[in-house]
Write an enzyme that holds these catalytic residues in place. Structure first.
Site, PDB file in Angstrom:
ATOM      1  N   SER A 140      45.139  34.042  48.840  1.00 11.43           N
ATOM      2  CA  SER A 140      44.336  35.005  47.858  1.00 11.43           C
ATOM      3  C   SER A 140      45.492  36.203  47.580  1.00 11.43           C
ATOM      4  O   SER A 140      44.849  36.963  46.733  1.00 11.43           O
ATOM      5  CB  SER A 140      43.300  35.341  48.704  1.00 11.43           C
ATOM      6  OG  SER A 140      43.463  35.667  50.064  1.00 11.43           O
ATOM      7  N   HIS A 196      42.533  29.600  43.969  1.00  6.78           N
ATOM      8  CA  HIS A 196      41.890  30.745  44.746  1.00  6.78           C
ATOM      9  C   HIS A 196      40.510  30.351  44.861  1.00  6.78           C
ATOM     10  O   HIS A 196      39.827  30.833  43.790  1.00  6.78           O
ATOM     11  CB  HIS A 196      42.675  31.891  44.635  1.00  6.78           C
ATOM     12  CG  HIS A 196      42.077  33.209  45.231  1.00  6.78           C
ATOM     13  ND1 HIS A 196      41.621  34.344  44.914  1.00  6.78           N
ATOM     14  CD2 HIS A 196      41.620  33.026  46.622  1.00  6.78           C
ATOM     15  CE1 HIS A 196      41.322  34.966  45.934  1.00  6.78           C
ATOM     16  NE2 HIS A 196      41.196  34.341  46.862  1.00  6.78           N
ATOM     17  N   GLU A 249      40.008  31.092  40.861  1.00  8.29           N
ATOM     18  CA  GLU A 249      41.257  31.581  40.035  1.00  8.29           C
ATOM     19  C   GLU A 249      42.259  30.620  40.169  1.00  8.29           C
ATOM     20  O   GLU A 249      42.665  30.086  41.283  1.00  8.29           O
ATOM     21  CB  GLU A 249      41.802  32.833  40.778  1.00  8.29           C
ATOM     22  CG  GLU A 249      41.006  34.147  40.499  1.00  8.29           C
ATOM     23  CD  GLU A 249      41.399  35.219  41.004  1.00  8.29           C
ATOM     24  OE1 GLU A 249      41.407  36.437  40.415  1.00  8.29           O
ATOM     25  OE2 GLU A 249      42.099  35.246  42.116  1.00  8.29           O
ATOM     26  N   ASN A 273      41.472  40.273  43.441  1.00  3.11           N
ATOM     27  CA  ASN A 273      41.680  41.122  44.557  1.00  3.11           C
ATOM     28  C   ASN A 273      42.790  42.235  44.294  1.00  3.11           C
ATOM     29  O   ASN A 273      42.586  43.225  44.851  1.00  3.11           O
ATOM     30  CB  ASN A 273      42.265  40.239  45.669  1.00  3.11           C
ATOM     31  CG  ASN A 273      41.417  39.407  46.358  1.00  3.11           C
ATOM     32  OD1 ASN A 273      40.224  39.699  46.532  1.00  3.11           O
ATOM     33  ND2 ASN A 273      41.680  38.321  47.244  1.00  3.11           N
TER      34      ASN A 273
END
Ligand code: 3HC
Length: 692
Positions: A407, A428, A440, A478
């Protein structure tokens, strides 16, 4: 002008065929030509009954959403439908595929309905910020009752052909030969007086049960303006004569078209389609590799969740963990999930058994040899992941795709542990992987285009919103979360409480605020991320995470974090420990706490993200501003009715965003706030991220 509706004759039956690919939307041209064909068929003495049917895979999937930004164009749909309903000759709707919105309303205006198995019926208008605008709220309850109409009009429920038959929404269901079936039905009813839904009474219903369910449904749709209005329109069906109910519905529908929420939801609708069409275009340019067998490395929650996703899509998955105990835990997660699906009535026992059997278990990495794709989901540590990839490189067959579920980590650094960096990619997933829509897909500069295309295609097969993103710290989701977290920390330092920040973010429409989210995901995770990253002086000084971590307050899992959690409760309560900790922190740093208004809290959290998003665009991490919006919509609970982060930025006005950021830069020089050049340029030129 191309014909979008043609009139044919099958003996004494007139067949009106709508042909407006891809989904037979009721564009102005379709409405005009349908009207013309109707007039011709009704005036023709040789015609005894009419059939309305569609070419292609689907019946009409609704009004043409592309027209909603234009002024209303005649003929309006309710007028066309009124002509059908009031016709003196019976009209039969022959429906297949997606019978949605205006498409279902068209069918309801007909006197009989016949469907092909596989047809799905729904009124999805509220998901576009609208209410049905051509009789959905008035005809559906007359035909199927208030309770069913409530589920469909307010709750957006989709129903199958079988259920539609049970409910009396359709008269007949056929396995095939829909058109022949419709013509036969038309012949049967020719000469009979047309059965008009408008002339039926709304069946008796229990208002208490109705309103209890309505309250439940509305509670699930907080912040959205359309559902309560749709409910109100539906309730008129039971109170008002048909024409008055229709007039009310139409008035609300027309007003809703121009509402901010409807605009925002249309933006999301088209952003999602644009994403899918770019993935399809890539698939055409770069031949995709077949992915029929997948191995997942690591049987933790994430690895098990990924295996579940694959099995749910019918793809065999081998879950590999070198620790026997961990593998057993993974096995119980898999079995528990499918058992639970049966108990909840989501799957029948045979289907659950079939899906369970698609997941195999192994303790040896060598077993990945048959896999077309291997997804690593082990502990988030570069050295550990590199070690796994070194081994996978030995055992994976040539042409296999190697994916990491990291991540935050550098996918290029992980790929460098192999002799085939062109085959290595990031996937991800978000936790729980079997539930969350976002995927992702992290492309490095070396990855082969067909590897990217294949993984995006797999994402679509898994039912995910799969978005290609570049390789950078935290990728898109993130990375944006990290700037919001940092800003939220500064807000606490300056005087806000976690409750205040969380309340403001929730009232904007997020399901939870930043501190509730951190307590859920774990303060230790945030702590680990801070350890792994280079921090600015201001960030280092704002060390609330370290302080909570040192106190063993790891969030929900330890019973306390920013909030205290009573046994078995997921909702935290305010905790004096945290207010004391904050007071002491401010005292030590010489900060005089101030009261921070809700507007400032919201702007501080969102505008830093908008600035970072501009940075992502400038660096080419994403291909389009829409992709940033979709990442936060599908992975982080950004309220859909606000259109996404950058759509919202355009709504607020980029000049407002820039001027606020400049103000904070001056107020907090030590925080290094820099307006990203792309954002400043767009603001100065009166440009936007998402418009045109
Ligand atoms: N109007 C205009 N275009 C539409 C459309 C619509 N109602 N529905 C779909 N499209 C377009 C899409 O934009 C896409 O275009 P593209 O190929 O250029 O990207 C194309 O049709 C295919 O759509 P999908 O990629 O979504 O195809 P799928 O096969 O996956 O799904 C579908 C088909 C289930 C029909 C899905 O497109 C869908 O849910 N569409 C929206 C349906 C809807 O909301 N209808 C209600 C509209 S509001 C209304 O009817 C008001 C009325 O009460 C007056």
């Amino acid at each position: 002008m191309n014909s979008t509706v043609v009139l044919r004759h099958e003996g004494e039956i007139a067949l009106l065929l709508i042909d407006n690919p891809p989904v037979n939307a009721l564009s102005r041209q379709v409405r005009e030509q349908l009207l013309e064909c109707l007039h011709a068929a009704l005036a023709d003495d040789a015609v005894t009954a009419l059939v309305i049917a569609c070419e292609g895979k689907t019946f009409v999937a609704g009004a043409d959403i592309k027209e909603f930004d234009l002024p209303l164009q005649p003929p309006q749909l309710p007028d066309v439908l009124a002509l059908i309903e009031n016709a003196t000759k019976p009209v039969v709707a022959a429906v297949q595929g997606s019978v949605l919105g205006g498409g279902l309303e068209l069918a309801l205006a007909c006197h009989r309905r016949i469907a092909e198995r596989g047809a799905r019926f729904a009124l999805p208008e509220v998901s576009l910020g609208l209410i049905p605008g051509a009789g959905g709220t008035q005809r559906l309850p007359r035909l199927c009752g208030m309770q069913v109409a409530l589920e469909m009009v307010v709750g957006g429920a989709r129903i199958s052909g079988e259920r539609a038959l049970q409910l009396g929404l359709i008269d007949r269901l056929v396995a095939d030969q829909l058109r022949a079936g419709a013509i036969a039905l038309a012949r049967e009813v020719a000469g009979q007086p047309p059965r008009r839904v408008r002339e039926q009474q709304v069946p008796e219903y229990d208002p208490a049960t109705f309103s209890e369910r309505a309250t439940q449904l509305l509670r699930k749709l907080p912040g959205q303006e359309a559902p309560p209005l749709a409910l109100e329109a539906l309730e008129q069906a039971a109170r008002l004569p048909f024409d008055a109910g229709m007039a009310h519905e139409r008035e609300v529908f027309i007003a809703r078209r121009q509402s901010r929420q409807a605009h925002a939801l249309r933006h999301v609708f088209f952003a999602e389609r644009d994403l899918a069409s770019r993935a399809r275009a890539l698939g055409k340019r770069a031949p995709t590799r077949p992915i029929e067998h997948v191995a997942v490395i690591g049987a933790g929650m994430m690895g098990s969740g990924i295996a579940l996703c694959l099995a749910n899509a019918g793809i065999p998955a081998l879950l590999v963990d070198t620790q026997e105990q961990a593998l057993q835990r993974g096995r119980s997660v898999v079995e528990g999930y499918f058992q639970g699906s049966v108990e909840k009535g989501k799957l029948d026992a045979a289907e659950a058994a079939r899906r369970t059997a698609l997941i195999g278990f192994a303790t040896s990495l060598e077993r990945v040899a048959d896999a077309d794709l291997i997804i690593e989901a082990v502990f988030e540590d570069l050295a550990i992941k590199q070690d796994v990839f070194r081994q996978l490189d030995q055992f994976a067959k040539p042409g296999a795709i190697l994916a990491t579920n990291t991540s935050y980590l550098d996918v290029t650094a992980i790929a460098s542990a192999t002799t085939r960096p062109g085959e290595v990619i990031g996937m991800h997933f978000f936790s729980p992987a079997q539930v969350m829509k976002l995927l992702e897909v992290v492309r490095t500069s070396q990855v082969a285009p067909e590897v990217l295309a294949s993984v995006l295609q797999l994402g679509a097969r898994l039912g995910k919103t799969a978005i290609a993103v570049g390789n950078c710290y935290g990728f898109v989701g993130n990375r944006l979360l990290a700037v919001r977290e940092r800003e939220a920390g500064f807000l606490l330092e300056e005087g806000a409480s976690p409750q205040e920040v969380d309340r403001v973010i929730r009232s904007f429409g997020f399901p939870m605020g930043p501190f509730e989210l951190r307590d859920l995901s774990g303060v230790d995770i945030a702590w680990r991320n801070r350890q792994a990253r280079e921090l600015s002086e201001a960030e280092r000084r704002c060390d609330l995470i370290e302080q909570l971590h040192a106190a063993g307050r790891l969030g929900q899992k330890s019973g306390a974090g920013y909030y205290r959690y009573e046994q078995g409760q997921r909702r935290g309560v305010e905790d004096e420990f945290v207010s004391d900790l904050l007071a002491e922190h401010r005292r030590r740093r010489g900060i005089t706490p101030r009261s921070i208004g809700d507007d400032e809290i919201l702007q501080r959290c969102l505008f830093v993200m908008i600035n970072e998003a501009a940075h992502l665009l400038e660096q080419g991490i994403v291909d389009s501003a829409n992709d940033i919006d979709l990442v936060w919509l599908h992975g982080y609970g950004f309220p859909r009715y606000r259109g996404g982060l950058l759509y919202h930025a355009d709504e607020v006005g980029l000049a407002t965003v820039v001027s606020a950021l400049d103000g904070w830069r001056a107020a907090f020089p030590e925080r290094g706030i820099e307006v990203v050049p792309l954002l400043r340029r767009l603001a100065e030129q009166g440009g936007s991220f998402t418009r045109g």
